[in-house]
Design an enzyme around this catalytic site. Structure first.
Site, short mmCIF file in Angstrom:
data_model
loop_
_atom_site.label_atom_id
_atom_site.label_comp_id
_atom_site.label_asym_id
_atom_site.label_seq_id
_atom_site.Cartn_x
_atom_site.Cartn_y
_atom_site.Cartn_z
N SER A 42 53.82 38.24 35.86
CA SER A 42 53.93 38.06 37.32
C SER A 42 53.94 36.61 37.77
O SER A 42 53.47 35.71 37.08
CB SER A 42 52.76 38.79 37.99
OG SER A 42 53.03 40.16 37.95
N ASP A 67 49.81 34.66 36.54
CA ASP A 67 50.16 35.07 37.89
C ASP A 67 50.15 33.92 38.90
O ASP A 67 49.46 33.99 39.94
CB ASP A 67 49.24 36.22 38.37
CG ASP A 67 49.16 37.36 37.37
OD1 ASP A 67 50.09 37.49 36.55
OD2 ASP A 67 48.18 38.13 37.41
N ASN A 92 55.83 47.47 37.89
CA ASN A 92 54.47 47.25 38.42
C ASN A 92 54.49 46.16 39.47
O ASN A 92 55.17 46.36 40.50
CB ASN A 92 53.39 47.14 37.33
CG ASN A 92 53.58 46.13 36.24
OD1 ASN A 92 54.47 46.26 35.43
ND2 ASN A 92 52.74 45.12 36.18
N ASP A 93 53.80 45.07 39.31
CA ASP A 93 53.56 44.13 40.42
C ASP A 93 54.82 43.68 41.18
O ASP A 93 55.82 43.34 40.56
CB ASP A 93 52.92 42.84 39.90
CG ASP A 93 51.78 43.07 38.96
OD1 ASP A 93 51.35 44.21 38.78
OD2 ASP A 93 51.29 42.07 38.38
N GLN A 109 57.71 43.35 38.39
CA GLN A 109 57.45 43.57 36.97
C GLN A 109 58.17 44.84 36.56
O GLN A 109 57.99 45.90 37.17
CB GLN A 109 55.94 43.71 36.74
CG GLN A 109 55.20 42.39 36.78
CD GLN A 109 55.54 41.53 35.58
OE1 GLN A 109 55.05 41.77 34.50
NE2 GLN A 109 56.38 40.53 35.77
N GLU A 166 43.16 38.81 38.31
CA GLU A 166 44.63 38.89 38.36
C GLU A 166 45.25 38.61 39.75
O GLU A 166 44.62 38.72 40.78
CB GLU A 166 45.13 40.27 37.89
CG GLU A 166 44.67 40.65 36.50
CD GLU A 166 45.30 41.92 35.98
OE1 GLU A 166 45.59 41.97 34.79
OE2 GLU A 166 45.49 42.88 36.76
C1 FRU Z 1 48.70 42.94 37.13
C2 FRU Z 1 49.20 42.36 35.81
C3 FRU Z 1 49.33 40.86 35.92
C4 FRU Z 1 50.36 40.56 34.87
C5 FRU Z 1 51.28 41.73 35.01
C6 FRU Z 1 51.96 42.16 33.75
O1 FRU Z 1 49.07 44.26 37.30
O2 FRU Z 1 48.34 42.75 34.75
O3 FRU Z 1 48.12 40.17 35.74
O4 FRU Z 1 51.01 39.34 35.08
O5 FRU Z 1 50.51 42.79 35.51
O6 FRU Z 1 52.91 43.13 34.02
#
Ligand code: FRU
Length: 446
Positions: free
Chosen positions: A88, A152, A30-31, A47, A199
Site C-alpha cells: 500500500s 504504507d 484490499n486496501d 491492493q 498499518e
Molecule cells: C493492510 C495491509 C497493509 C499492506 C497491505 C498489503 O491491509 O496489510 O499494511 O501494505 O495490506 O496488501
C-alpha cells in the site's frame, strides 16, 4: 445473444456483486491506495492480486471515476519487481515538479508505495499521462528499511513549510512522520505510538472550520491535533472510528480542488463472503469527513458523498406519521439497493428497528445505542430525535447515526428476501420524515 454478449451483460451483475460499491472486475482486492483527484478524474488504486481470488502477488489495480460513483477499471498500474511485491501507499500531483519527474510542463503524478521484499522499503513511481502508464524511479528505494515490516507511506504537501510530509507505519503500534523537499530524500520528524493501532496511516489537514490535523490508522481510530510542519501535537486521545465489522485501511483523497474543499475517505470493507463470485472484497462507499466541536470535544463526522443522488430512482416519502407497534410503512417495497433516511421522534417506543433483507438495524432508546449486523455503537438522541441513514447494497450495509457514528458491514442476504421493514417496539414513535431512494446500479447507469 451470443455467448460473449451474454457474458458482458452479466458482468458486474452477479448475485452477490455490489452495485454501487467498487469491486475489481475479477479477483482479490484490499486496501484503497493512491487516492488522488487529477484533471477531472478520481483515481482509485487498490491492493490487487490480478491472478487470483485470494491475497497473493500484490500489485496496484487502478480504476477512475468522474463522480465517485461510476468506476471504470483500467490496466494494472504497478506490478511486482526485484524489490518486492507492491504494497500500500499513496499518490499526489507534484504541481511544482519538485521531483523533477515532469517534462515539458507536464505535472507529474507521483505514487509512493511499499516494496514488500526482503526487507520492506519505500519507493516512488510516476506517470506523465494521467496515471495510464507508470515508470518506477530508477534509484528506488527512496527510504531504506527502518523497522519490522515498515510500510504504507501516505504523502501530503505542507504548503507553509514547502515540504512533503509522509506518515509511515513502522512496527508494533509505532508510526512516524518524515519530511522532504522532493520525495527523494526524507528526514524523520517524529515517532507516534497509537495503542491498539497499526498499518495504513493517513495524515491530513481539515480544510474547513477548525483547521486541525488528523492522523488515522488502518482501523479508522484517529487523533486530532496541531501540526506546524515539524511536530504533530495531538489534542485528543485515540478516538474510535467506524464501529462496523468491515472497515479497514482507510485513506482520504489528495488534491481535491480548493473550490470543492471536501475531505473524502474510502475504506476496504475487509471480510465478507462472496461465494462463487469472480471477484473478492469490496470498497466502502466514499464518504465526506467534517470536523466538529462537540460537547465531548473535537470529533470527525462521516457522511456519504452527495454524488450518490446520481443513482436515485423514484423517491418514496413519509412525513409526520405515527408509527405504532406492528406498523411497517415500507411493507410494499421490494429491492436490494436503497438509500434510506429517517428522522424519528422516539416517543413511547423502547426501540426502533429496521430490517433489510433479514438483517437488523436496531436503535435501543434506553441504552442510547445503535446496533447493525451485530455491532453496537453509542448514539445519544438529540432530545427525542434520532437521525439514521442506511446505504443498502447487495452485500453491504452502511449505517450512519447522524454524522457521529457509522457501522459499516458486509452481509450475505438470502437472494429471494427483498423486504424492508421499519417498526417501533412497545410504544409508538413519530416519523418526522422517512425518505427512501431506490438506487440504480452504478455499473449500468452511466
Ligand atoms: C493492510 C495491509 C497493509 C499492506 C497491505 C498489503 O491491509 O496489510 O499494511 O501494505 O495490506 O496488501
Amino acid at each position: 445473444m451470443d455467448e460473449d454478449k451474454a457474458a458482458k451483460a452479466d458482468e458486474y451483475n452477479e448475485t452477490h456483486r455490489p452495485q454501487f460499491h467498487f469491486t475489481s472486475r475479477k479477483n482479490w482486492l484490499n486496501d484503497p491506495n493512491g487516492l488522488v483527484f487529477f484533471e477531472g478524474e478520481y483515481h482509485l488504486f487498490f491492493q490487487h492480486n490480478p491472478d487470483g481470488r485470494e491475497f497473493g502477488l500484490m500489485a496496484w489495480g487502478h480504476a477512475v471515476s468522474r463522480d465517485l460513483v461510476h468506476w471504470r477499471q483500467l490496466e494494472t498500474a504497478l506490478t511486482p519487481d526485484a524489490l518486492g511485491l507492491i504494497y500500500s501507499g499513496s499518490a499526489v500531483v507534484d504541481w511544482d515538479n519538485t521531483t523533477g519527474f515532469g517534462q515539458s510542463g507536464e505535472k507529474p503524478f507521483v505514487a509512493m508505495y511499499t516494496a514488500a521484499g526482503k526487507p520492506f522499503t519505500q519507493c516512488l513511481a510516476f506517470s506523465l499521462d494521467r496515471g495510464r502508464t507508470w515508470t518506477k524511479y530508477d534509484r528506488n528505494p527512496v527510504l531504506p528499511h527502518i523497522a519490522g515490516e515498515n510500510r504504507d507511506p501516505k504523502v501530503v504537501w505542507h504548503a507553509a513549510s514547502r515540504r512533503w510530509v509522509m506518515a509511515l507505519y513502522l512496527d508494533g503500534s509505532d508510526f512516524a512522520l518524515f519530511n522532504s523537499p522532493d520525495m527523494k530524500t526524507w528526514t524523520r520528524l517524529q515517532t507516534l505510538t497509537l495503542p491498539g493501532c497499526d498499518e495504513c496511516p493517513d495524515f491530513f489537514e481539515m480544510p474547513v472550520s477548525e483547521h486541525k490535523w488528523v492522523f488515522t490508522a488502518a482501523n479508522d481510530r484517529y487523533l486530532i491535533g496541531a501540526f506546524d510542519g515539524h511536530t504533530f501535537t495531538p489534542e485528543t486521545g485515540v478516538l474510535p472510528g467506524d464501529h462496523g465489522a468491515n472497515f479497514y485501511a482507510v485513506q482520504t483523497y489528495s488534491d481535491i480542488p480548493r473550490a470543492d474543499g471536501r475531505r473524502i475517505q474510502i475504506a476496504w470493507m475487509r471480510g465478507g463472503d462472496y461465494p462463487r463470485m469472480p471477484f473478492n472484497q469490496q470498497m466502502s462507499f466514499p464518504c465526506e469527513l467534517t470536523l466538529h466541536r462537540t460537547p465531548d470535544g473535537l470529533r470527525l463526522h462521516r457522511q456519504p458523498v452527495r454524488e450518490i443522488a446520481g443513482l436515485y430512482g423514484e423517491v418514496k416519502e413519509w412525513h409526520d406519521l405515527t408509527l405504532a407497534p406492528g406498523d411497517n410503512p415500507l411493507r410494499a417495497l421490494s429491492g436490494d439497493l436503497w438509500d434510506v433516511s429517517a428522522e424519528v421522534e422516539v416517543g413511547a417506543a423502547t426501540a426502533l428497528r429496521f430490517q433489510v433483507r433479514g438483517a437488523e438495524v436496531l436503535y435501543d432508546v434506553k441504552a442510547q445505542a445503535l446496533t447493525a449486523l451485530g455491532r453496537t455503537a453509542p448514539l445519544k438522541l438529540d432530545g427525542q430525535r434520532l437521525t439514521l441513514r442506511l446505504l443498502v447494497d447487495r452485500t453491504s450495509l452502511e449505517v450512519f447515526g447522524g454524522g457521529q457514528v457509522s457501522l459499516t458491514g458486509c452481509f450475505l442476504p438470502p437472494p429471494d428476501d427483498k423486504a424492508l421493514v421499519v417498526c417501533a417496539e412497545s410504544g409508538s414513535a413519530k416519523i418526522v420524515s422517512l425518505t427512501v431512494h431506490p438506487l440504480r446500479s452504478a455499473w449500468r447507469s452511466e
